[in-house]
Write a protein that holds these residues in place. Sequence first.
Motif, PDB file in Angstrom:
ATOM      1  N   ALA A  27       0.832  -1.209   0.000  1.00  0.00           N
ATOM      2  CA  ALA A  27       0.000   0.000   0.000  1.00  0.00           C
ATOM      3  C   ALA A  27       0.863   1.255   0.000  1.00  0.00           C
ATOM      4  O   ALA A  27       0.562   2.244  -0.688  1.00  0.00           O
ATOM      5  CB  ALA A  27      -0.920   0.000   1.219  1.00  0.00           C
ATOM      6  N   THR A  30       2.322   1.671  -3.615  1.00  0.00           N
ATOM      7  CA  THR A  30       1.364   1.946  -4.699  1.00  0.00           C
ATOM      8  C   THR A  30       0.384   3.065  -4.382  1.00  0.00           C
ATOM      9  O   THR A  30      -0.219   3.631  -5.293  1.00  0.00           O
ATOM     10  CB  THR A  30       0.559   0.684  -5.020  1.00  0.00           C
ATOM     11  OG1 THR A  30      -0.267   0.349  -3.885  1.00  0.00           O
ATOM     12  CG2 THR A  30       1.466  -0.492  -5.347  1.00  0.00           C
ATOM     13  N   CYS A  32      -2.349   2.546  -3.204  1.00  0.00           N
ATOM     14  CA  CYS A  32      -3.670   1.945  -3.467  1.00  0.00           C
ATOM     15  C   CYS A  32      -4.411   2.684  -4.572  1.00  0.00           C
ATOM     16  O   CYS A  32      -5.634   2.853  -4.545  1.00  0.00           O
ATOM     17  CB  CYS A  32      -4.534   1.930  -2.199  1.00  0.00           C
ATOM     18  SG  CYS A  32      -3.861   0.888  -0.894  1.00  0.00           S
ATOM     19  N   ILE A  33      -3.640   3.147  -5.558  1.00  0.00           N
ATOM     20  CA  ILE A  33      -4.217   3.881  -6.686  1.00  0.00           C
ATOM     21  C   ILE A  33      -4.157   3.001  -7.929  1.00  0.00           C
ATOM     22  O   ILE A  33      -3.131   2.383  -8.206  1.00  0.00           O
ATOM     23  CB  ILE A  33      -3.452   5.187  -6.932  1.00  0.00           C
ATOM     24  CG1 ILE A  33      -3.531   6.090  -5.696  1.00  0.00           C
ATOM     25  CG2 ILE A  33      -3.997   5.916  -8.161  1.00  0.00           C
ATOM     26  CD1 ILE A  33      -2.617   7.290  -5.760  1.00  0.00           C
ATOM     27  N   TYR A  37      -4.503  -0.731  -6.077  1.00  0.00           N
ATOM     28  CA  TYR A  37      -5.641  -1.121  -5.244  1.00  0.00           C
ATOM     29  C   TYR A  37      -5.720  -2.640  -5.167  1.00  0.00           C
ATOM     30  O   TYR A  37      -5.766  -3.235  -4.081  1.00  0.00           O
ATOM     31  CB  TYR A  37      -6.912  -0.543  -5.865  1.00  0.00           C
ATOM     32  CG  TYR A  37      -8.152  -0.596  -5.002  1.00  0.00           C
ATOM     33  CD1 TYR A  37      -8.662   0.556  -4.414  1.00  0.00           C
ATOM     34  CD2 TYR A  37      -8.842  -1.774  -4.795  1.00  0.00           C
ATOM     35  CE1 TYR A  37      -9.822   0.533  -3.648  1.00  0.00           C
ATOM     36  CE2 TYR A  37      -9.991  -1.819  -4.025  1.00  0.00           C
ATOM     37  CZ  TYR A  37     -10.481  -0.658  -3.454  1.00  0.00           C
ATOM     38  OH  TYR A  37     -11.617  -0.696  -2.694  1.00  0.00           O
ATOM     39  N   THR A  40      -2.579  -4.346  -3.566  1.00  0.00           N
ATOM     40  CA  THR A  40      -2.598  -4.325  -2.100  1.00  0.00           C
ATOM     41  C   THR A  40      -3.513  -5.421  -1.554  1.00  0.00           C
ATOM     42  O   THR A  40      -3.163  -6.119  -0.602  1.00  0.00           O
ATOM     43  CB  THR A  40      -3.065  -2.951  -1.582  1.00  0.00           C
ATOM     44  OG1 THR A  40      -2.158  -1.941  -2.068  1.00  0.00           O
ATOM     45  CG2 THR A  40      -3.086  -2.912  -0.069  1.00  0.00           C
ATOM     46  N   THR A 113       0.915   6.416   1.365  1.00  0.00           N
ATOM     47  CA  THR A 113      -0.241   6.433   2.261  1.00  0.00           C
ATOM     48  C   THR A 113      -0.054   7.485   3.363  1.00  0.00           C
ATOM     49  O   THR A 113      -1.011   7.856   4.037  1.00  0.00           O
ATOM     50  CB  THR A 113      -0.466   5.068   2.937  1.00  0.00           C
ATOM     51  OG1 THR A 113       0.589   4.816   3.882  1.00  0.00           O
ATOM     52  CG2 THR A 113      -0.506   3.951   1.908  1.00  0.00           C
ATOM     53  N   HIS A 172     -10.859  -7.257   1.076  1.00  0.00           N
ATOM     54  CA  HIS A 172     -10.039  -6.068   0.821  1.00  0.00           C
ATOM     55  C   HIS A 172     -10.493  -5.318  -0.432  1.00  0.00           C
ATOM     56  O   HIS A 172     -10.403  -4.084  -0.493  1.00  0.00           O
ATOM     57  CB  HIS A 172      -8.559  -6.450   0.674  1.00  0.00           C
ATOM     58  CG  HIS A 172      -7.796  -6.388   1.957  1.00  0.00           C
ATOM     59  ND1 HIS A 172      -7.835  -7.393   2.888  1.00  0.00           N
ATOM     60  CD2 HIS A 172      -6.982  -5.433   2.478  1.00  0.00           C
ATOM     61  CE1 HIS A 172      -7.073  -7.060   3.926  1.00  0.00           C
ATOM     62  NE2 HIS A 172      -6.548  -5.882   3.698  1.00  0.00           N
ATOM     63  N   ILE A 173     -10.952  -6.044  -1.432  1.00  0.00           N
ATOM     64  CA  ILE A 173     -11.365  -5.397  -2.678  1.00  0.00           C
ATOM     65  C   ILE A 173     -12.479  -4.393  -2.430  1.00  0.00           C
ATOM     66  O   ILE A 173     -12.499  -3.310  -3.021  1.00  0.00           O
ATOM     67  CB  ILE A 173     -11.780  -6.454  -3.721  1.00  0.00           C
ATOM     68  CG1 ILE A 173     -10.536  -7.228  -4.198  1.00  0.00           C
ATOM     69  CG2 ILE A 173     -12.474  -5.805  -4.918  1.00  0.00           C
ATOM     70  CD1 ILE A 173     -10.844  -8.401  -5.104  1.00  0.00           C
ATOM     71  N   ILE A 176     -10.861  -1.608   0.962  1.00  0.00           N
ATOM     72  CA  ILE A 176      -9.731  -0.685   0.852  1.00  0.00           C
ATOM     73  C   ILE A 176     -10.189   0.754   0.622  1.00  0.00           C
ATOM     74  O   ILE A 176      -9.688   1.690   1.242  1.00  0.00           O
ATOM     75  CB  ILE A 176      -8.753  -1.125  -0.258  1.00  0.00           C
ATOM     76  CG1 ILE A 176      -7.959  -2.351   0.197  1.00  0.00           C
ATOM     77  CG2 ILE A 176      -7.776   0.008  -0.608  1.00  0.00           C
ATOM     78  CD1 ILE A 176      -7.045  -2.916  -0.870  1.00  0.00           C
ATOM     79  N   GLY A 177     -11.151   0.938  -0.259  1.00  0.00           N
ATOM     80  CA  GLY A 177     -11.623   2.281  -0.576  1.00  0.00           C
ATOM     81  C   GLY A 177     -12.490   2.899   0.501  1.00  0.00           C
ATOM     82  O   GLY A 177     -12.797   4.098   0.441  1.00  0.00           O
ATOM     83  N   GLY A 180      -9.717   1.151   4.289  1.00  0.00           N
ATOM     84  CA  GLY A 180      -8.383   0.594   4.120  1.00  0.00           C
ATOM     85  C   GLY A 180      -8.369  -0.882   4.455  1.00  0.00           C
ATOM     86  O   GLY A 180      -7.373  -1.562   4.250  1.00  0.00           O
TER      87      GLY A 180
END
Length: 232
Positions: A27, A30, A32-33, A37, A40, A113, A172-173, A176-177, A180
């Motif tokens: 994370a 990246t 998470c972008i 995403y 991670t 992050t 997580h999928i 995360i948004g 987290g």
Amino acid sequence: MSNNQTKKYVAEAIGTCVLVMFGCGTAMITGCIGAGYLLTAWAFGLSIVAMAYSIGNISGCHINPAVSFAMLVKGKMSMNEFIGYICAQCAGAFVGSGLLALIWKLGGLKDLTKTYGSNGVGGLDDSIIAGLLVEIVLTFVFVLVILGVTSEKFQHGNVAGLVIGLSLTFVHILGIGLTGTSVNPARSIGPAIWSLFTGETDPIKYLFIFIIGPMIGAFLAALCDDFLTKDA
């Protein structure tokens, strides 16, 4: 403390350290972008798979206080063992976050992050209630899968670690948004503590969400599993 108990605690510490390093570290790289995403999400899931097949036969590879709590509720571990597991898991998460902090400092890397991959509720407009609800639901699903796939009544053999890892990727999928994705108090505690050294206080401010939410979700999952499997 017996030698076997010590080995279990060491295994839990190592497993949680690996989870935090590879999950939160990905994370941090990246942000998470975009593809980050999914990367991670997969990093967290694959960490579970790797640890399940390396320390699972030693400690059960909980590497998560919420999972250990569910096992306590189910009567599969004693209170003393539960406390030992939590201490080991939190210690592992702290060390994992510390190693990330050291690597990023020595390597002159930018943490995308800004908080060592800490959890938060920025994706939910800072709503505490929404954050709690998300963590309760995600943890409920994740722990219910664990209880099902590791049930003594319904043995799934060598695929259990893979199923659990894929399930963590799955939650997580979505999560995360939003938060987290914690579903794991230890995973949240480690990065939140280290974030204080960067001057970021939000991870600590909202940390209670990622302790209470997962524990409630795990408790509900244990009750649900009892109901669904009773006399089955």
